[in-house]
Design an enzyme around this catalytic site. Structure first.
Site, PDB file in Angstrom:
ATOM      1  N   ILE A 191       0.917  -1.228  -0.006  1.00  0.00           N
ATOM      2  CA  ILE A 191       0.101  -0.051  -0.007  1.00  0.00           C
ATOM      3  C   ILE A 191       0.662   1.268  -0.104  1.00  0.00           C
ATOM      4  CG2 ILE A 191      -1.775   1.521   1.202  1.00  0.00           C
ATOM      5  CD1 ILE A 191      -2.810  -1.424  -0.146  1.00  0.00           C
ATOM      6  N   GLU A 244       8.263   5.549   1.692  1.00  0.00           N
ATOM      7  CA  GLU A 244       8.025   6.884   2.506  1.00  0.00           C
ATOM      8  C   GLU A 244       8.707   7.256   3.865  1.00  0.00           C
ATOM      9  OE1 GLU A 244       3.759   6.717   2.876  1.00  0.00           O
ATOM     10  OE2 GLU A 244       3.466   5.891   0.927  1.00  0.00           O
ATOM     11  N   CYS A 403      -9.526   2.300   3.489  1.00  0.00           N
ATOM     12  CA  CYS A 403      -9.408   1.155   4.664  1.00  0.00           C
ATOM     13  C   CYS A 403     -10.707   1.735   5.692  1.00  0.00           C
ATOM     14  CB  CYS A 403      -8.178   1.065   5.429  1.00  0.00           C
ATOM     15  SG  CYS A 403      -7.545   2.524   5.598  1.00  0.00           S
ATOM     16  N   HIS A 454      -2.862  -4.914  11.087  1.00  0.00           N
ATOM     17  CA  HIS A 454      -3.329  -4.456  12.350  1.00  0.00           C
ATOM     18  C   HIS A 454      -2.833  -5.320  13.526  1.00  0.00           C
ATOM     19  CE1 HIS A 454      -5.229  -0.915  10.547  1.00  0.00           C
ATOM     20  NE2 HIS A 454      -5.827  -1.612   9.799  1.00  0.00           N
TER      21      HIS A 454
END
Length: 518
Positions: A191, A244, A403, A454
């Site tokens: 992602i 990132e 999401c 998660h």
């Protein structure tokens, strides 16, 4: 309160609070229907935003109510809990002096209530200085060139429907993109973000404190970026990301580079649980002074022959996760952000980036409470996304990521985004969130998440392969991508390496499905 007003007024209570910020028009009906002895709490100060109130304007609304019902039956209050705004503006010691006078945090909002109460009980003359100061601040804000940029306003006025339409339909884009990208069936990607380790945080902190020079900072981040790319090549991911490592937050990173955004140092608010955030403040017209991501995306692409995704946060999420100016419609502010991001998308394409992801995790979050109010919001929200994405050629593949949500009730609006590829969070539901696709034929490609980022649990190859087989019952196999549920910024590298290695193996295992590849 709408059609719930009669129910609320029938309850066996002594008082009723009404929000006069979000729904000032309900006051007349409440006054007409409420029994005379019912105490009314007038939510006249905005509890969800950070702007100073024009107190004279508020008094003009509440004084007739007090005169008609008596001060003893009126309570003055914020529109809602002050949980949603920062604590105290006085904690910010280096804000622009003009912008500061337009702001009010929780402590200042309570002071505003005190001024209103004195004006009602003692007359406006008792607080004439405070009322004048509030009106002067409101007047200055209306005319300030720090807020109003003629160039941005002119560009906004020139927006036309063609700007939010790709130059070719998806069916044509799909063929061009497949020929150029040459990806296998069930292409694999992530992602966007990779783990923000202690080492990365130390690099960023050193730069912020001045112990690392700009050259040293860039060199350290280049090393992190190259290592991430080499590792992605080693496990044979199909579409890479640069990780990132230079980004602090998916909204803050962009907001700090856009005109019209203000950032605080201590204006924390609760997000969920014990997690707190410092939302930026959109105080003025938004524009992009210079490219924001092109340098890092270009550097990353120069290190590999595999496609590299450019990564942006979409206009709706930039809006939703900020304190937004209240002197123009939210749709106008979102369109300004979309135009700024559109420039970035075009520049990424010019730099040779063939896949660009525009994340919109907050799209559903922005839905109004009442379902009858959804269509106008979804119209301008999807229009802003398309405006961001539609300045590029058919060969450039646009991705988006969402999401946090069950998308079944807005599936047609998601289709209307016209992204070439959408990735969504589906691992925890074991693909049940794809039920909407039983009745709605999603026209483009989709990456249903197969790895729940998660949780620290490591999914096996077979588990992820089973999820992909389940997804293929909803979506044609040739339109399926393989990716985690969300970004990997909060995970540890040992988890990520194992999970993504298994994910790639799972994708390769299911490529024998019918129609898995052209």
């Amino acid at each position: 309160m709408g059609d719930n007003l009669d129910l609320a007024l029938s309850l066996p209570v002594a008082g009723l609070h009404i929000d006069l910020v979000r729904a000032p028009g309900q006051l007349a009906e409440v006054l007409a229907k409420a029994r005379y002895d019912l105490t009314l709490s007038l939510g006249a100060i905005d509890g969800r935003n950070v702007w100073r109130s024009d107190l004279r304007q508020i008094l003009s609304m509440i004084e007739p109510v007090v005169a008609a019902r008596g001060a003893e039956r009126i309570i003055l209050a914020p529109s809602c809990s002050l949980l949603h705004v920062p604590l105290d503006l006085d904690l910010e010691d280096d804000l622009d002096v003009d912008i500061r006078q337009w702001l009010a945090f929780a402590a200042q909002k309570m002071a505003e209530l005190k001024v209103l109460a004195r004006a009602v009980n003692e007359g406006r003359a008792a607080v004439s200085a405070e009322l004048r100061a509030a009106s002067d601040a409101a007047a200055a804000r209306r005319t300030s060139l720090k807020i109003h940029d003629p160039a941005v306003q002119a560009r906004l006025a020139a927006v036309n429907p063609a700007m939010s339409r790709r130059v070719a339909p998806y069916a044509e884009r799909e063929q061009v993109q497949k020929a150029i990208l040459g990806l296998p069936g069930f292409p694999t990607t992530t992602i966007g973000s990779f783990p923000q380790t202690d080492a990365v945080r130390k690099i960023r902190a050193g730069f912020a404190k001045g112990t690392l020079s700009p050259a040293e900072y860039d060199d350290a981040l280049r090393q992190e970026t190259e290592a991430a790319i080499r590792w992605q090549e080693d496990i044979d991911l199909d579409v890479l990301v640069h990780g990132e490592f230079e980004r602090n937050d998916m909204v803050q990173y962009f907001g700090e580079q856009l005109s019209g955004y203000l950032f605080t140092k201590r204006a924390w608010v609760q997000s969920y649980g014990s997690r707190c955030v410092r939302p930026p403040i959109i105080f003025g017209d938004v524009s992009r002074p210079k490219p924001m991501t092109v340098q890092w995306s270009s550097y990353a692409q120069s290190l590999t022959t595999k496609p590299m995704k450019g990564m942006l946060t979409g206009p709706v999420t930039m809006l939703q996760w900020s304190f937004v100016r209240d002197d123009q419609p939210r749709s106008a502010t979102c369109t300004q952000i979309a135009l700024a991001l559109r420039d970035e998308v075009v520049d990424l394409e010019r730099a040779g980036i063939r896949i660009i992801q525009i994340d919109e995790p907050a799209l559903r979050e922005g839905l109004p409470l009442r379902q009858a109010d959804w269509p106008p919001y979804l119209d301008w929200a999807t229009e802003c996304f398309r405006m961001t994405a539609s300045g590029v050629a058919p060969a450039t593949q646009i991705h988006t990521h969402m999401c946090y949500s069950d998308f079944n009730d807005i599936i047609e609006s998601i289709g209307a985004l016209d992204a070439d590829v959408i990735s969504i969070e589906t691992a925890r539901s074991k693909m049940e969130l794809l039920n909407a696709f039983k009745t709605y034929r999603y026209p483009n490609e989709i990456g249903p998440g197969v790895y729940d980022i998660h949780a620290p649990r490591l999914p096996t190859v077979e588990e992820m392969a089973d999820l992909l087989r389940a997804a293929a019952r909803y979506i044609p196999a040739e339109r399926l991508w393989v990716n985690p549920d969300c970004g990997l910024k909060t995970r540890k590298w040992d988890e990520v390496r194992s999970a993504l290695g298994n994910m790639v193996a799972a994708a390769k295992a299911v490529r024998t499905l019918p129609n898995a590849a052209e």
